[in-house]
Design a protein around this motif. Sequence first.
Motif, PDB file in Angstrom:
ATOM      1  N   ALA B 109       0.864  -1.201  -0.019  1.00  0.00           N
ATOM      2  CA  ALA B 109       0.061  -0.081  -0.003  1.00  0.00           C
ATOM      3  C   ALA B 109       0.838   1.197  -0.139  1.00  0.00           C
ATOM      4  CB  ALA B 109      -0.846   0.196   1.161  1.00  0.00           C
ATOM      5  N   SER B 110       0.458   2.345  -0.417  1.00  0.00           N
ATOM      6  CA  SER B 110       1.017   3.579  -0.218  1.00  0.00           C
ATOM      7  C   SER B 110       0.215   4.471   0.436  1.00  0.00           C
ATOM      8  CB  SER B 110       1.392   4.091  -1.747  1.00  0.00           C
ATOM      9  OG  SER B 110       0.237   4.519  -2.634  1.00  0.00           O
ATOM     10  N   LEU B 111       0.715   5.543   0.774  1.00  0.00           N
ATOM     11  CA  LEU B 111       0.069   6.532   1.672  1.00  0.00           C
ATOM     12  C   LEU B 111      -0.089   7.936   1.077  1.00  0.00           C
ATOM     13  CD1 LEU B 111       0.551   5.414   5.238  1.00  0.00           C
ATOM     14  CD2 LEU B 111      -1.532   4.844   3.875  1.00  0.00           C
ATOM     15  N   PRO B 112      -0.786   8.504   0.105  1.00  0.00           N
ATOM     16  CA  PRO B 112      -0.525   9.494  -0.510  1.00  0.00           C
ATOM     17  C   PRO B 112      -1.481  10.667   0.406  1.00  0.00           C
ATOM     18  CG  PRO B 112      -2.415   8.311  -1.663  1.00  0.00           C
ATOM     19  CD  PRO B 112      -1.642   7.475  -0.699  1.00  0.00           C
ATOM     20  N   PHE B 113      -0.786  11.143   1.524  1.00  0.00           N
ATOM     21  CA  PHE B 113      -1.540  12.239   2.182  1.00  0.00           C
ATOM     22  C   PHE B 113      -0.533  13.292   2.353  1.00  0.00           C
ATOM     23  CE2 PHE B 113      -0.702  12.001   6.796  1.00  0.00           C
ATOM     24  CZ  PHE B 113      -0.180  10.747   6.815  1.00  0.00           C
ATOM     25  N   VAL B 159       1.484  21.303  -4.598  1.00  0.00           N
ATOM     26  CA  VAL B 159       0.955  20.473  -5.763  1.00  0.00           C
ATOM     27  C   VAL B 159       1.805  19.160  -5.737  1.00  0.00           C
ATOM     28  CG1 VAL B 159       0.789  20.238  -8.172  1.00  0.00           C
ATOM     29  CG2 VAL B 159       0.090  22.401  -6.924  1.00  0.00           C
ATOM     30  N   ALA B 160       3.132  19.091  -5.810  1.00  0.00           N
ATOM     31  CA  ALA B 160       3.804  17.946  -5.737  1.00  0.00           C
ATOM     32  C   ALA B 160       3.546  17.018  -4.584  1.00  0.00           C
ATOM     33  CB  ALA B 160       5.180  18.458  -5.595  1.00  0.00           C
ATOM     34  N   ALA B 161       3.387  17.709  -3.408  1.00  0.00           N
ATOM     35  CA  ALA B 161       3.067  16.832  -2.211  1.00  0.00           C
ATOM     36  C   ALA B 161       1.633  15.972  -2.184  1.00  0.00           C
ATOM     37  CB  ALA B 161       2.851  17.804  -0.787  1.00  0.00           C
ATOM     38  N   ILE B 162       0.874  16.780  -2.761  1.00  0.00           N
ATOM     39  CA  ILE B 162      -0.670  16.107  -2.956  1.00  0.00           C
ATOM     40  C   ILE B 162      -0.576  14.890  -3.795  1.00  0.00           C
ATOM     41  CG2 ILE B 162      -2.792  16.516  -4.029  1.00  0.00           C
ATOM     42  CD1 ILE B 162      -2.679  19.431  -2.627  1.00  0.00           C
ATOM     43  N   ARG B 163       0.433  15.184  -4.913  1.00  0.00           N
ATOM     44  CA  ARG B 163       0.524  14.201  -5.935  1.00  0.00           C
ATOM     45  C   ARG B 163       1.314  13.027  -5.704  1.00  0.00           C
ATOM     46  NH1 ARG B 163       0.701  17.958 -11.412  1.00  0.00           N
ATOM     47  NH2 ARG B 163      -1.376  19.262 -10.936  1.00  0.00           N
ATOM     48  N   ASP B 164       2.215  13.349  -4.582  1.00  0.00           N
ATOM     49  CA  ASP B 164       3.167  12.169  -4.305  1.00  0.00           C
ATOM     50  C   ASP B 164       2.549  10.805  -3.678  1.00  0.00           C
ATOM     51  OD1 ASP B 164       6.483  12.577  -3.529  1.00  0.00           O
ATOM     52  OD2 ASP B 164       5.431  11.027  -2.242  1.00  0.00           O
ATOM     53  N   PRO B 165       3.077   9.732  -3.603  1.00  0.00           N
ATOM     54  CA  PRO B 165       2.375   8.536  -3.248  1.00  0.00           C
ATOM     55  C   PRO B 165       2.679   8.311  -1.816  1.00  0.00           C
ATOM     56  CG  PRO B 165       3.981   8.043  -4.568  1.00  0.00           C
ATOM     57  CD  PRO B 165       3.750   9.403  -5.078  1.00  0.00           C
ATOM     58  N   ASN B 166       3.312   9.352  -1.072  1.00  0.00           N
ATOM     59  CA  ASN B 166       4.031   9.116   0.258  1.00  0.00           C
ATOM     60  C   ASN B 166       3.376  10.153   1.257  1.00  0.00           C
ATOM     61  OD1 ASN B 166       6.187   7.115  -0.142  1.00  0.00           O
ATOM     62  ND2 ASN B 166       6.392   8.542  -2.032  1.00  0.00           N
ATOM     63  N   PRO B 167       3.393   9.849   2.392  1.00  0.00           N
ATOM     64  CA  PRO B 167       3.081  11.014   3.498  1.00  0.00           C
ATOM     65  C   PRO B 167       4.071  11.932   3.384  1.00  0.00           C
ATOM     66  CG  PRO B 167       3.620   8.785   4.764  1.00  0.00           C
ATOM     67  CD  PRO B 167       3.917   8.597   3.197  1.00  0.00           C
ATOM     68  N   VAL B 168       3.517  13.035   3.123  1.00  0.00           N
ATOM     69  CA  VAL B 168       4.324  14.352   3.247  1.00  0.00           C
ATOM     70  C   VAL B 168       3.911  15.218   4.215  1.00  0.00           C
ATOM     71  CG1 VAL B 168       5.033  16.305   1.809  1.00  0.00           C
ATOM     72  CG2 VAL B 168       4.503  14.285   0.567  1.00  0.00           C
ATOM     73  N   VAL B 169       4.922  15.693   5.179  1.00  0.00           N
ATOM     74  CA  VAL B 169       4.772  16.802   6.118  1.00  0.00           C
ATOM     75  C   VAL B 169       4.843  18.048   5.671  1.00  0.00           C
ATOM     76  CG1 VAL B 169       5.276  17.433   8.603  1.00  0.00           C
ATOM     77  CG2 VAL B 169       5.217  15.119   8.016  1.00  0.00           C
ATOM     78  N   PHE B 170       4.129  19.185   5.444  1.00  0.00           N
ATOM     79  CA  PHE B 170       4.141  20.066   4.908  1.00  0.00           C
ATOM     80  C   PHE B 170       4.550  21.214   5.807  1.00  0.00           C
ATOM     81  CE2 PHE B 170       3.188  23.859   2.140  1.00  0.00           C
ATOM     82  CZ  PHE B 170       3.624  23.334   0.837  1.00  0.00           C
ATOM     83  N   LEU B 171       5.596  21.775   5.999  1.00  0.00           N
ATOM     84  CA  LEU B 171       5.812  22.725   7.200  1.00  0.00           C
ATOM     85  C   LEU B 171       5.644  24.038   6.477  1.00  0.00           C
ATOM     86  CD1 LEU B 171       8.833  21.014   8.755  1.00  0.00           C
ATOM     87  CD2 LEU B 171       6.395  20.792   9.351  1.00  0.00           C
ATOM     88  N   GLU B 172       4.715  24.865   6.814  1.00  0.00           N
ATOM     89  CA  GLU B 172       4.537  26.269   6.748  1.00  0.00           C
ATOM     90  C   GLU B 172       4.942  27.026   7.886  1.00  0.00           C
ATOM     91  OE1 GLU B 172       0.279  26.680   5.795  1.00  0.00           O
ATOM     92  OE2 GLU B 172       0.679  24.708   4.263  1.00  0.00           O
ATOM     93  N   HIS B 173       5.199  28.414   7.628  1.00  0.00           N
ATOM     94  CA  HIS B 173       5.592  29.421   8.748  1.00  0.00           C
ATOM     95  C   HIS B 173       4.561  30.511   8.802  1.00  0.00           C
ATOM     96  CE1 HIS B 173       8.025  32.109  11.209  1.00  0.00           C
ATOM     97  NE2 HIS B 173       8.866  31.180  11.199  1.00  0.00           N
ATOM     98  N   LYS B 174       4.277  30.629  10.222  1.00  0.00           N
ATOM     99  CA  LYS B 174       3.311  31.917  10.326  1.00  0.00           C
ATOM    100  C   LYS B 174       3.560  32.929   9.954  1.00  0.00           C
ATOM    101  CE  LYS B 174       2.834  30.648  14.786  1.00  0.00           C
ATOM    102  NZ  LYS B 174       4.020  29.839  14.966  1.00  0.00           N
ATOM    103  N   LEU B 175       4.916  33.321  10.108  1.00  0.00           N
ATOM    104  CA  LEU B 175       5.168  34.811   9.458  1.00  0.00           C
ATOM    105  C   LEU B 175       5.398  34.981   7.863  1.00  0.00           C
ATOM    106  CD1 LEU B 175       7.704  36.247  12.185  1.00  0.00           C
ATOM    107  CD2 LEU B 175       5.278  36.214  12.152  1.00  0.00           C
TER     108      LEU B 175
END
Lengths: 325, 325
Positions: B109-113, B159-175
């Motif tokens: 299984a892959s986890l695209p989230f 966009v790349a993260a959503i299309r990736d078949p793996n779990p991606v932790v996407f780190l944004e910065h409040k500033l």
Amino acid sequence: MRNAPSAEDIARMYRQMLVVRAVEEQLAVLHRQGKTRGPIHTCIGQEAAGIGATAPLEREDVVTSTHRGHAHFVGKGLDLRRVLAEIFGRVTGYCRGRGGHMLVASAADGLLGGNGIVGGGIPIALGQAFGFQLDGSRRVAVAIFGDGAAQEGTCHEAMNVAGLWKLPMVFFCEHNLYGLTVHARYQSSVPDLHVRAAGYGMPGVMVDGNDLLAVHGAMRDALDRARRGDGPTFVEAKTYRMTGFSTSDMGGYQPEEEMREWAARDPIARTRALLATMLDESSLEAVERAAAEEVEAAFAQAMADPFPDAAELDAPEYAVAEARP
Amino acid sequence: MTRMRYAEALNRALHEEMARDERVCVIGEDVGIYGGVFKVTKGLRERFGDLRVRDTPISEQAMTGLAIGAAMVGRRPVLEIMYIDFLTLCLDQLVNQASIVHYIWAGQASLPFVLRTQGGAGAGAAAQHSKSLDALVAHVPGLKVVAPATPADASGLLVAAIRDPNPVVFLEHKLLYNTTGEVPEGDHVVPIGQAHVAREGTDITIVASSKMTLDALAAAETLAAEGIDAEVVDLRTLRPLDRETIARSVRKTNRALVVNEGWTTGGFGAELSAVIMEDAFDWLDGPVRRLGTADRPIPYSLPLEQAAVPDAAAITRAARLTLAG
């Protein structure tokens, strides 16, 4: 009984229960001989619950199991040789020996998957049910867990969301009276866990977990309800763990009288007695012989299977394409 | 190219991916009716409906499991965890569940989230809403971790993260949400795993990510006025790390300063420092210097917070010291 299982169905489940029992007894022997690695968690005494919960599922339904999942693997239709190969770390195992006995998974069979973290699989089943709801499919996700896991936050969070969103899900609790080495009376605010379902907007059902037909029937009702779009059900199967927490458990905390009481309610003996009213003795013995032969052959094959090459450690860290059940 | 804010760039990427792929769904606290506390999910619920855009209870563990389970059965969930500080509540599901599935299940299984979250100090949000826990997630095999600095990268990496078949932790910065930049039109994808040189220079390499990249670029301007020509490498992805781009830069400049907003001890800067030693030791004219947040819980009061967290001035000072070393 509505849609009561036929004698043939019951015989099939009886055979599965026998397979689970024989596998676990043999694993205990092999563990003592040093032929297994790591702890093994057995469900001896709980086979009616584990088989009764999984046998009514369709192939496309999915299950998240536990560290004590042998009955779920068998009930969901996994190939015994590949389950055992996984337990023995062989490359022919479902996870090529990477998972071990707690982390057996078979995407093709919807066993997604075993879990070594108590309560870890419950929110994953929630997500599977959410996916099915979005798909508008009739698939159901079943979270199987014990009374120990029922005390985890994951269980409560998932019950709330499943009840809130009316997800096609079944919470199946194998209440075996012990979490680790500690009796439920020292772990749970209430003796009967199904009462908690009311607080999460779903029906709660309690059954004798050592009564195969009672478990099977409760599960069928819960599955029907989920497929109708009426939401989740919490099924509590009262059962008993006749062995320690795992093969590394030194024991000594389960009172002898309690063990005797539950031994008298042994689910395999009860299922046999039930079947004896439907089949003749020679048919029963044929089922038993077939189970024993299946187990013997699976052990022989799995233990002869090769280990993975150490170079397989370097298998890719990431998926390059989507793969799904 | 369109000039837009970082938050708008993320929002546009979500709109486009939800329109492009009906498997994409957005879940999290405040993401629906309110449009997200940072307005990243603005307009999604109105456009795509409340089945695919779900406001959730404050149940981070269950929501992380929900994303895993839904991904497992074919959805592409984008989960918003409001503050990176709350990631601690998700860690069992991320570390013990999501990260192991592809490898331990031998590719079944892959986890695209995508788990979107935001961190960083500077808003007076105090110790439980200001951290940068990059190192915590970048430590874990099976997870991908990205940390864009600019609106263009925020959009293209999401966009790349959503299309990736793996779990991606996407780190944004409040500033960063209100910073602006040019974002390309059309199908703009920034591949995961590729760093880029944000400013070319010859005297010192400053390796940074997220907001620290902007601070490093500001520091480079100050240094330029002093006759120091700094090169800034913007990592964009922390795992898998683009070692090649880092090494190429350090081999050119012969000096390295690594900057990460997380705590210094055991932080991501330590990893960067080790990588430079492994890949470019023979080209170094002095020791690698690392700059991170002071090893204290992040305090609230403005002078204390400013003293704790690196800024352009601190990077400038550290660069001078690196060249003197």
